[in-house]
Structure formats: structure tokens, C-alpha cells
Design an enzyme around this catalytic site. Structure first.
Site, PDB file in Angstrom:
ATOM      1  N   THR A  12      11.288  -6.189   4.111  1.00 14.45           N
ATOM      2  CA  THR A  12      11.853  -5.533   2.787  1.00 14.45           C
ATOM      3  C   THR A  12      11.541  -4.097   2.719  1.00 14.45           C
ATOM      4  O   THR A  12      10.451  -3.413   3.620  1.00 14.45           O
ATOM      5  CB  THR A  12      11.098  -6.221   1.760  1.00 14.45           C
ATOM      6  OG1 THR A  12       9.749  -6.010   1.728  1.00 14.45           O
ATOM      7  CG2 THR A  12      11.441  -7.899   1.864  1.00 14.45           C
ATOM      8  N   GLY A  17      11.356   4.994   6.210  1.00 18.65           N
ATOM      9  CA  GLY A  17       9.610   5.292   6.343  1.00 18.65           C
ATOM     10  C   GLY A  17       9.188   4.202   6.992  1.00 18.65           C
ATOM     11  O   GLY A  17       9.893   3.545   8.362  1.00 18.65           O
ATOM     12  N   ILE A  18       8.255   3.556   6.681  1.00 20.73           N
ATOM     13  CA  ILE A  18       7.613   2.357   7.555  1.00 20.73           C
ATOM     14  C   ILE A  18       8.474   1.158   7.803  1.00 20.73           C
ATOM     15  O   ILE A  18       8.456   0.608   8.827  1.00 20.73           O
ATOM     16  CB  ILE A  18       6.143   2.220   6.768  1.00 20.73           C
ATOM     17  CG1 ILE A  18       5.373   3.102   7.123  1.00 20.73           C
ATOM     18  CG2 ILE A  18       5.765   0.822   7.395  1.00 20.73           C
ATOM     19  CD1 ILE A  18       3.794   3.052   6.203  1.00 20.73           C
ATOM     20  N   TYR A 151      -1.672   1.998  -8.557  1.00 22.97           N
ATOM     21  CA  TYR A 151      -1.021   1.804  -7.222  1.00 22.97           C
ATOM     22  C   TYR A 151      -2.247   1.107  -6.369  1.00 22.97           C
ATOM     23  O   TYR A 151      -1.940   0.193  -5.658  1.00 22.97           O
ATOM     24  CB  TYR A 151      -0.772   2.882  -6.535  1.00 22.97           C
ATOM     25  CG  TYR A 151      -0.157   2.814  -5.125  1.00 22.97           C
ATOM     26  CD1 TYR A 151       0.999   2.185  -4.844  1.00 22.97           C
ATOM     27  CD2 TYR A 151      -1.209   3.146  -4.145  1.00 22.97           C
ATOM     28  CE1 TYR A 151       1.291   2.337  -3.404  1.00 22.97           C
ATOM     29  CE2 TYR A 151      -0.771   3.154  -2.729  1.00 22.97           C
ATOM     30  CZ  TYR A 151       0.472   2.625  -2.442  1.00 22.97           C
ATOM     31  OH  TYR A 151       0.888   2.473  -1.227  1.00 22.97           O
TER      32      TYR A 151
END
Length: 250
Positions: A12, A17-18, A151
Site C-alpha cells: 500500500t 518513496g519507501i 503522527y
């Protein structure tokens, strides 16, 4: 033969990015990788990078349960179940306690906590026995970085989920672990700053805090994801694997 030859994986937030680096590495190890995210153009470009024969893109938002149902129906139609789930999608934003708004809280918890929970829950009927579930965590869980409270709290919830789910799914041989990256040079990291100049300053400041003296590279996080996805980590579950350049270790 790769570590994941013939396996099926889902990443997902796989458009950049990662997530993208993780999808590229899982495919390189032999898996067919489904990638999902909210931006179709980004996903289409990701498939080209991963390899059109090795990847399938499904546009959707993990905080939308109907989108998750559609995603898993697409995976189900392939007929191979799911061997690896990298629940990577998450969002981040700065706000101090004084600045906090309902919108800020809801945006982060809807994706990072609610979205992660239902991503894994709805995958359960498709997960093959012995599958590997990997949740994307954060070194911010361990520190009190200013303006990153919501976060960090959302990632603390993710870490707690991994422990509980590892216990609940052990009877099926399904392992659940958290990958815990340090600051990593991705578009998402730069996007936390309002302009390129401040983004450069943010990256430099974070790199200076890392004992290895630099930001992580997405492919370095992806290598750890591949390890947790494969049989090489067969006796590891409920853990948090830090890939942080020593940031929270030294």
C-alpha cells in the site's frame, strides 16, 4: 531464484518513496506485486519501474473500505492468495498541541491507524498460511519530537497492532512485524516543508542527528522489508526492525 519466487505481495502506498522501493525489491525477489495508492498517474509510473509483468496497480484510498474491498477482489481474482502484505501507506504533518485541529487528527488517524487496521483485517481471507505482514512504523514512536505528536501516536498504535496481531495470527503461521525506518530521503519527507529551501534544511538537520551522518535511502528500507517478507526471517514475529542509521540505538 529470488527469495519470493512465485509469491504474491501487496504494497500500500506503493507509488513513491519507501512503498515504491519496497515493491521494486519484492518483485526483484520473484513476487508478483500489487501496488495501491490514491494517485493513478503515480501508480502507472510505478508499474513501469517495477516491471509491467511483475506488478498490478489498483488505485484506491486505504481509509475507504469500499476501495479496500475492490482492491482485494482484484487480488482474489488472480487466484493465488496473498503471501506478503506491506502495509506502508501513511501520511504525516506537523502541528503542535496548541495548533492541533480536528481535521489534522482525523487525517492522520484515518489513514495511519484506521486504514492500516482494515487493510490487514480485510486481507485475512486472502492471506495464505505462513504469510508475512509488515507494518510501516517510525522512530518517532520513541521520542517526543515537537509538532509531531499525532503522527507519533498513530505510529505507536501501529506498533501495538503488530504485537497483538502476531499473537492472534500465530496459529496460521502468519508473522506480523513492524519495519521502523529512520529519516529517509523520500518525496514524503521533503513534502513536510513548505518550500524547497526549507525542505533542504529539514533534510540536513535530520541527517545531522543520524549517527551514520546521512538520511536513509528507500532501497535500504526495502532490503529490510524483503528480509521480513521472506523465509530468512522465519523465526521473527511481533518485532520492530529498526533501519535508522543508529538514530534511536546509540
Amino acid at each position: 531464484m529470488g527469495l519470493l519466487e512465485g509469491k504474491t505481495a501487496l504494497v500500500t502506498g506503493g507509488g513513491s518513496g519507501i512503498g515504491l522501493a519496497g515493491a521494486v525489491r519484492l518483485a526483484a525477489e520473484g513476487a508478483h506485486v500489487f501496488v495501491t495508492g490514491r494517485r493513478k498517474a503515480e501508480l502507472d509510473a510505478a508499474v513501469e519501474v517495477i516491471g509491467p509483468g511483475s506488478a498490478t496497480a489498483v488505485t484506491g484510498d486505504i481509509s475507504d473500505l469500499a476501495d479496500l474491498d475492490r482492491l482485494y477482489e482484484t487480488i482474489r481474482s488472480r487466484g493465488s492468495g496473498l503471501d506478503v502484505l506491506f502495509a506502508n501507506a501513511s501520511v504525516a504533518a506537523f502541528a503542535t498541541l496548541e495548533q492541533m485541529t480536528e481535521e489534522h487528527f482525523d487525517a492522520l488517524f484515518d489513514i495511519n491507524v484506521r486504514g492500516t487496521l482494515f487493510t490487514v483485517q480485510k486481507a485475512l481471507p486472502l492471506l495464505n498460511d505462513g504469510a508475512s505482514v509488515i507494518l510501516n512504523g517510525s522512530t518517532n514512536v520513541d521520542v517526543g519530537a515537537e509538532a509531531f505528536g499525532v503522527y507519533a501516536a498513530s505510529k505507536a498504535a501501529t506498533r501495538s497492532f503488530a504485537r497483538t496481531w502476531a499473537n492472534e495470527l500465530k496459529g496460521r503461521g502468519i508473522r506480523v512485524n513492524t519495519i521502523t525506518p529512520g529519516p529517509t530521503d523520500t518525496p514524503g519527507l521533503s513534502g513536510l516543508a513548505p518550500d524547497p529551501e526549507q525542505a533542504a534544511g529539514l533534510r540536513q538537520g535530520l541527517a545531522a542527528q543520524v549517527p551514520l551522518g546521512r538520511l536513509g535511502r528507500p532501497e535500504e528500507i526495502a532490503a529490510a522489508v524483503a528480509f521480513l517478507a521472506s523465509g530468512q526471517s522465519s523465526f521473527i514475529t511481533g518485532s520492530s526492525l529498526y533501519v535508522d542509521g543508529g538514530l534511536n540505538q546509540i
